[in-house]
Scaffold this motif. Structure first.
Motif, PDB file in Angstrom:
ATOM      1  N   SER A  96      -3.872  10.944  -1.832  1.00 28.14           N
ATOM      2  CA  SER A  96      -5.277  11.042  -1.408  1.00 28.14           C
ATOM      3  C   SER A  96      -6.001   9.702  -1.459  1.00 28.14           C
ATOM      4  O   SER A  96      -7.154   9.612  -1.045  1.00 28.14           O
ATOM      5  CB  SER A  96      -6.026  12.065  -2.266  1.00 28.14           C
ATOM      6  N   ALA A  97      -5.344   8.649  -1.947  1.00 27.27           N
ATOM      7  CA  ALA A  97      -5.972   7.331  -1.981  1.00 27.27           C
ATOM      8  C   ALA A  97      -6.194   6.835  -0.558  1.00 27.27           C
ATOM      9  O   ALA A  97      -5.386   7.084   0.331  1.00 27.27           O
ATOM     10  CB  ALA A  97      -5.101   6.347  -2.755  1.00 27.27           C
ATOM     11  N   ASP A  98      -7.304   6.153  -0.368  1.00 22.27           N
ATOM     12  CA  ASP A  98      -7.617   5.573   0.932  1.00 22.27           C
ATOM     13  C   ASP A  98      -7.358   4.076   0.878  1.00 22.27           C
ATOM     14  O   ASP A  98      -7.951   3.366   0.065  1.00 22.27           O
ATOM     15  CB  ASP A  98      -9.083   5.811   1.299  1.00 22.27           C
ATOM     16  N   VAL A  99      -6.476   3.613   1.761  1.00 28.14           N
ATOM     17  CA  VAL A  99      -6.180   2.192   1.850  1.00 28.14           C
ATOM     18  C   VAL A  99      -7.138   1.596   2.876  1.00 28.14           C
ATOM     19  O   VAL A  99      -7.212   2.049   4.011  1.00 28.14           O
ATOM     20  CB  VAL A  99      -4.712   1.958   2.250  1.00 28.14           C
TER      21      VAL A  99
ATOM     22  N   PRO B  91       0.793  -1.222   0.000  1.00 33.77           N
ATOM     23  CA  PRO B  91       0.000   0.000   0.000  1.00 33.77           C
ATOM     24  C   PRO B  91       0.835   1.287   0.000  1.00 33.77           C
ATOM     25  O   PRO B  91       0.427   2.287  -0.608  1.00 33.77           O
ATOM     26  CB  PRO B  91      -0.836  -0.108   1.277  1.00 33.77           C
ATOM     27  N   ASN B  92       1.996   1.286   0.636  1.00 32.69           N
ATOM     28  CA  ASN B  92       2.826   2.494   0.651  1.00 32.69           C
ATOM     29  C   ASN B  92       3.268   2.912  -0.741  1.00 32.69           C
ATOM     30  O   ASN B  92       3.467   4.097  -1.005  1.00 32.69           O
ATOM     31  CB  ASN B  92       4.048   2.307   1.552  1.00 32.69           C
ATOM     32  N   ASP B  93       3.426   1.943  -1.652  1.00 33.94           N
ATOM     33  CA  ASP B  93       3.779   2.281  -3.032  1.00 33.94           C
ATOM     34  C   ASP B  93       2.684   3.138  -3.668  1.00 33.94           C
ATOM     35  O   ASP B  93       2.958   4.073  -4.418  1.00 33.94           O
ATOM     36  CB  ASP B  93       3.972   1.011  -3.877  1.00 33.94           C
ATOM     37  N   ILE B  94       1.444   2.810  -3.359  1.00 36.57           N
ATOM     38  CA  ILE B  94       0.309   3.566  -3.903  1.00 36.57           C
ATOM     39  C   ILE B  94       0.239   4.949  -3.249  1.00 36.57           C
ATOM     40  O   ILE B  94       0.053   5.964  -3.929  1.00 36.57           O
ATOM     41  CB  ILE B  94      -1.004   2.801  -3.677  1.00 36.57           C
ATOM     42  N   LYS B  95       0.392   4.993  -1.942  1.00 38.10           N
ATOM     43  CA  LYS B  95       0.286   6.264  -1.212  1.00 38.10           C
ATOM     44  C   LYS B  95       1.366   7.258  -1.639  1.00 38.10           C
ATOM     45  O   LYS B  95       1.142   8.466  -1.610  1.00 38.10           O
ATOM     46  CB  LYS B  95       0.352   6.029   0.298  1.00 38.10           C
ATOM     47  N   GLN B  96       2.530   6.766  -2.036  1.00 36.64           N
ATOM     48  CA  GLN B  96       3.585   7.674  -2.501  1.00 36.64           C
ATOM     49  C   GLN B  96       3.161   8.396  -3.778  1.00 36.64           C
ATOM     50  O   GLN B  96       3.462   9.561  -3.953  1.00 36.64           O
ATOM     51  CB  GLN B  96       4.883   6.906  -2.738  1.00 36.64           C
TER      52      GLN B  96
ATOM     53  N   ASN C 290      -6.962  -5.400   1.339  1.00 35.20           N
ATOM     54  CA  ASN C 290      -6.235  -4.946   0.145  1.00 35.20           C
ATOM     55  C   ASN C 290      -7.088  -4.142  -0.833  1.00 35.20           C
ATOM     56  O   ASN C 290      -6.897  -4.212  -2.042  1.00 35.20           O
ATOM     57  CB  ASN C 290      -5.572  -6.126  -0.579  1.00 35.20           C
ATOM     58  N   ARG C 291      -8.006  -3.374  -0.307  1.00 31.47           N
ATOM     59  CA  ARG C 291      -8.827  -2.493  -1.142  1.00 31.47           C
ATOM     60  C   ARG C 291      -8.265  -1.079  -1.063  1.00 31.47           C
ATOM     61  O   ARG C 291      -7.749  -0.661  -0.029  1.00 31.47           O
ATOM     62  CB  ARG C 291     -10.279  -2.501  -0.694  1.00 31.47           C
ATOM     63  N   VAL C 292      -8.411  -0.367  -2.167  1.00 29.95           N
ATOM     64  CA  VAL C 292      -7.951   1.017  -2.232  1.00 29.95           C
ATOM     65  C   VAL C 292      -9.012   1.832  -2.944  1.00 29.95           C
ATOM     66  O   VAL C 292      -9.577   1.394  -3.951  1.00 29.95           O
ATOM     67  CB  VAL C 292      -6.606   1.136  -2.986  1.00 29.95           C
ATOM     68  N   VAL C 293      -9.279   3.024  -2.408  1.00 28.28           N
ATOM     69  CA  VAL C 293     -10.217   3.956  -3.024  1.00 28.28           C
ATOM     70  C   VAL C 293      -9.401   5.102  -3.614  1.00 28.28           C
ATOM     71  O   VAL C 293      -8.645   5.771  -2.897  1.00 28.28           O
ATOM     72  CB  VAL C 293     -11.236   4.520  -2.005  1.00 28.28           C
ATOM     73  N   PHE C 294      -9.562   5.317  -4.918  1.00 27.54           N
ATOM     74  CA  PHE C 294      -8.888   6.405  -5.618  1.00 27.54           C
ATOM     75  C   PHE C 294      -9.892   7.504  -5.922  1.00 27.54           C
ATOM     76  O   PHE C 294     -11.026   7.221  -6.318  1.00 27.54           O
ATOM     77  CB  PHE C 294      -8.289   5.917  -6.953  1.00 27.54           C
TER      78      PHE C 294
END
Length: 128
Positions: A78-81, A69-74, A85-89
């Motif tokens: 504003s994405a919500d983890v 998840p940290n790869d996405i947050k970088q 393993n779900r993520v809201v963009f």
């Protein structure tokens, strides 16, 4: 006589490969695999202003391999983890929401929901 070469076409009848979301003939090396792109396409067909932001998200996801998840947050602060393993963009300045479920070990992203902010408020992001 010359034989005409038949070109493979996608569902819209345009030559494969000319549309940026057609699956490539050879799998991408290193990026995430998105299941099912059709969901994104169907959404922007009724919400034209979402087309470019969704295509940008798709390109980013398929060009990158998220391992946690940290790869996405970088890249998407504003994405919500969420759990499981779900993520809201947020798409197009939070006008739209995209919920995915990610299998980090296989590099597969499953589209679970794409909709307006109002539609998002009516569902449970953790169970959809």
């Amino acid at each position: 006589m010359s034989a005409k070469k038949k070109t493979a076409t996608n569902q819209k009848g345009s030559p494969k490969g000319n549309f940026p979301l057609d699956p490539p003939e050879v799998p991408r090396q290193g990026g995430m695999r998105i299941i099912a792109v059709r969901t994104l396409r169907e959404f922007w067909e009724s919400h034209a202003d979402a087309e470019q932001p969704l295509k940008s998200w798709y390109k980013e996801a398929t060009d990158t391999r998220w391992k946690e998840p940290n790869d996405i947050k970088q890249r998407f602060p504003s994405a919500d983890v969420l759990p499981d393993n779900r993520v809201v963009f947020n798409i197009k300045g939070n006008a739209y929401r995209l919920i995915v479920k990610i299998h980090y070990n296989t590099g597969i992203v499953f589209i679970r929901f794409v909709g307006t902010h109002a539609e998002y408020d009516k569902i449970s992001a953790e169970t959809i």
